[in-house]
Motif scaffolding. Structure first.
Motif, short mmCIF file in Angstrom:
data_model
loop_
_atom_site.label_atom_id
_atom_site.label_comp_id
_atom_site.label_asym_id
_atom_site.label_seq_id
_atom_site.Cartn_x
_atom_site.Cartn_y
_atom_site.Cartn_z
N PRO A 269 -3.53 6.77 -3.97
CA PRO A 269 -4.90 6.63 -4.49
C PRO A 269 -5.38 5.18 -4.45
O PRO A 269 -5.62 4.56 -5.49
N ILE A 270 -5.52 4.65 -3.25
CA ILE A 270 -5.80 3.22 -3.08
C ILE A 270 -7.16 2.84 -3.66
O ILE A 270 -7.30 1.82 -4.35
N LEU A 271 -8.18 3.65 -3.41
CA LEU A 271 -9.51 3.29 -3.92
C LEU A 271 -9.53 3.28 -5.44
O LEU A 271 -10.16 2.40 -6.05
N GLU A 272 -8.84 4.22 -6.07
CA GLU A 272 -8.78 4.24 -7.54
C GLU A 272 -8.06 2.99 -8.06
O GLU A 272 -8.46 2.40 -9.08
N MET A 273 -7.01 2.57 -7.37
CA MET A 273 -6.31 1.36 -7.78
C MET A 273 -7.21 0.14 -7.65
O MET A 273 -7.28 -0.70 -8.55
N GLN A 274 -7.88 0.03 -6.51
CA GLN A 274 -8.74 -1.13 -6.29
C GLN A 274 -9.90 -1.16 -7.28
O GLN A 274 -10.25 -2.22 -7.80
N GLN A 275 -10.47 0.01 -7.57
CA GLN A 275 -11.56 0.08 -8.54
C GLN A 275 -11.10 -0.33 -9.93
O GLN A 275 -11.88 -0.85 -10.73
N ALA A 276 -9.80 -0.10 -10.22
CA ALA A 276 -9.24 -0.49 -11.51
C ALA A 276 -8.91 -1.98 -11.56
O ALA A 276 -8.55 -2.50 -12.63
N GLY A 277 -9.01 -2.66 -10.41
CA GLY A 277 -8.72 -4.09 -10.37
C GLY A 277 -7.31 -4.44 -9.96
O GLY A 277 -6.88 -5.60 -10.09
N ILE A 278 -6.55 -3.47 -9.44
CA ILE A 278 -5.18 -3.71 -9.01
C ILE A 278 -5.18 -4.37 -7.63
O ILE A 278 -5.91 -3.95 -6.73
N ILE A 279 -4.38 -5.41 -7.47
CA ILE A 279 -4.21 -6.04 -6.16
C ILE A 279 -3.35 -5.11 -5.31
O ILE A 279 -2.24 -4.72 -5.72
N VAL A 280 -3.84 -4.76 -4.12
CA VAL A 280 -3.11 -3.88 -3.21
C VAL A 280 -2.96 -4.58 -1.87
O VAL A 280 -3.95 -4.88 -1.19
N GLY A 281 -1.71 -4.85 -1.49
CA GLY A 281 -1.41 -5.40 -0.18
C GLY A 281 -0.91 -4.32 0.75
O GLY A 281 -0.75 -3.15 0.35
N LEU A 282 -0.64 -4.69 1.99
CA LEU A 282 -0.28 -3.72 3.00
C LEU A 282 1.13 -4.00 3.53
O LEU A 282 1.46 -5.15 3.84
N GLY A 283 1.94 -2.94 3.63
CA GLY A 283 3.30 -3.08 4.14
C GLY A 283 3.61 -2.07 5.23
O GLY A 283 2.94 -1.04 5.34
N THR A 284 4.64 -2.38 6.02
CA THR A 284 5.07 -1.44 7.06
C THR A 284 6.21 -0.56 6.59
O THR A 284 6.38 0.55 7.07
N ASP A 285 7.05 -1.04 5.69
CA ASP A 285 8.25 -0.38 5.18
C ASP A 285 9.42 -0.48 6.15
O ASP A 285 10.48 0.09 5.88
N GLY A 286 9.24 -1.17 7.27
CA GLY A 286 10.36 -1.41 8.17
C GLY A 286 10.49 -0.39 9.28
O GLY A 286 9.89 0.68 9.25
N PRO A 287 11.33 -0.68 10.28
CA PRO A 287 11.41 0.17 11.47
C PRO A 287 12.11 1.49 11.26
O PRO A 287 11.88 2.44 12.02
N ILE A 288 12.97 1.61 10.26
CA ILE A 288 13.73 2.85 10.14
C ILE A 288 12.91 3.98 9.54
O ILE A 288 13.17 5.16 9.77
#
Length: 452
Positions: A284-303
């Protein structure tokens, strides 16, 4: 490094106003950005040692920031499994892992990341002093997070003691390019004592805390059944929530948990491609952002992702929010780009140094070749352009031409300036085959994540 000028470029600063310079100039001096602006506004220094003329055919963006990754030598070997089935098989790698494996895994992943425009990686792995060596070889900026697990039967991970030692020996090393965090693998892998140690170390050494949570619905249900509380509530009880903590995934949060993260200033590392591939769900990224939470982006790695391309992750993050809401305007391109740059920098506590192209900040930046079929044609209309949309929805890591980290050109014309790639890849292949052979011996040790 001297003074480098980049001119005739389309410059996306990703500053507070998302300033765009259609015919932009950037002046780099040593490891810093000295000036950014339009060609008309920038007076070129007299002591320029190197000039890159982009001829209007290149875009410049801040270096991309991967806020959650796991180095690995393995890719495409544990497939078609959901998270709780996948994790025991993933752990076979760690049971067999040596420090030499970790070094070559980091070399492989850091090289892939750099060639795709990622200048800073948060790497949660093992034998991280060897990963620091790999970062030094390639010139990558890294945040190293040991896989700490102290529950019985998890002795093939790192310990609170090895994490503390890494903080003492490597935090803020390599001219500040290496930072060390306290890493907690998972609620089922760590005792309350490990959480207490993490908070004590964070407070004493001024480091940050990173862990995983709420990646799959069944995982959350198992936590509730085992502990009697939801994961984020448990983290609050353990005292690790706060502005110095980032939690990866957070796909299955309820409204109370989102509020708890927002109220404590805790950040979230969103891994959309991995979450989709392991059938975890849509966060729920939009809900997090609307709440003021900092959200960064990750790949989680190749596996778990098979790719360390943050351009792909930007597109996936945006599309998943659109399709889950039947709203084509959800999470537009500029928001995705900000997640992969300045928001990631905020999550790392490094937004005063990286994440946008502004005078005084570190010279971490990426030049993309726009004169390629997948990014053409280039259209301008009333000062607006299609380039931003194409960077998020059409660009690939292979469009990256040049990468600077700390003012040093570490990728030029798509190749590392630091290593001979063909020789490195041969070594990586040999090391991987040796790891796979050793890994075979541990297949009898498969145990579920949650004991019945």
């Amino acid at each position: 490094m001297g003074c480098t000028v980049i001119r005739n470029a389309v410059v996306f600063t990703v500053d507070n106003n998302n300033t765009l310079h259609p015919n932009g100039v950037i002046v780099l001096r040593n490891d810093r950005i000295e000036a950014v602006g339009s060609a008309e506004s920038i007076v070129l220094p007299a002591d320029v040692t190197h000039t890159i003329d982009c001829q209007g055919q290149m875009a410049v963006i801040p270096g991309l920031i991967d806020v959650h990754s796991h180095s690995s030598l393995l890719r495409g070997v544990t497939e078609n499994l959901q998270l709780l089935e996948w994790l025991p098989r993933y752990q076979l790698e760690h049971r067999a892992l040596t420090e030499e494996d970790a070094y070559y895994a980091a070399i492989l992943c850091y090289l892939e990341a750099l060639k795709a425009g990622t200048t800073c990686v948060m790497d949660m792995y093992r034998y991280l002093y060897r990963c620091a060596e790999a970062a030094a070889v390639l010139g990558l900026r890294v945040n190293l997070v040991p896989y700490v697990a102290d529950q019985p039967g998890k002795d093939f991970f790192e310990t609170p003691e090895t994490n503390l030692k890494l903080i003492q020996t490597h935090h803020e090393s390599q001219n500040g390019r290496v930072r060390v965090w306290f890493g907690l693998e998972h609620l089922f892998y760590c005792t309350p004592a490990a959480f207490a140690k993490a908070r004590d170390c964070a407070n004493h050494y001024g480091v940050r805390i990173h862990t995983h949570s709420s990646e799959q619905r069944e995982e959350v249900e198992a936590v509730i059944q085992h502990f009697g509380k939801r994961p984020i509530e448990l983290f609050s009880d353990y005292g690790i929530l706060g502005p110095d903590t980032a939690i990866a995934h957070c796909v299955w949060l309820n409204a109370d948990e989102i509020k708890l993260l927002a109220d404590t200033g805790t950040s979230v590392a969103h891994c959309p491609t991995s979450n989709a591939k392991l059938a975890g769900g849509i966060a729920p990224i939009l809900e997090m952002q609307q709440a003021g939470i900092i959200v960064g982006l990750g790949t989680d790695g190749p596996i778990s992702n098979n790719s360390l391309d943050l351009f792909e992750a930007m597109k996936m993050a945006s599309l998943l929010q659109k399709v889950s809401r039947y709203d084509a305007a959800a999470l537009p391109a500029i928001d995705a780009l900000r997640m992969a740059t300045i928001e990631g920098a905020k999550l790392l506590g490094l937004d005063h140094e990286i994440g946008s192209l502004e005078p005084g900040k570190k010279a971490d930046l990426v030049l993309l070749d726009l004169w390629q079929p997948n990014l053409m044609p280039i259209v301008w209309e009333d000062g607006d352009t299609n380039i931003l949309w194409n960077l998020v929805y059409a660009a690939k890591g292979s469009n990256v031409h040049t990468v600077f980290v700390d003012g040093e050109m570490v990728i030029q014309a798509g190749r590392s300036t630091r290593v001979e790639e063909s020789i490195i890849l041969e070594s990586i292949q040999r090391q991987t085959l040796a790891l796979l052979k050793r890994r075979q011996a541990f297949k009898s040790t498969l145990v579920p994540v949650v004991s019945q």
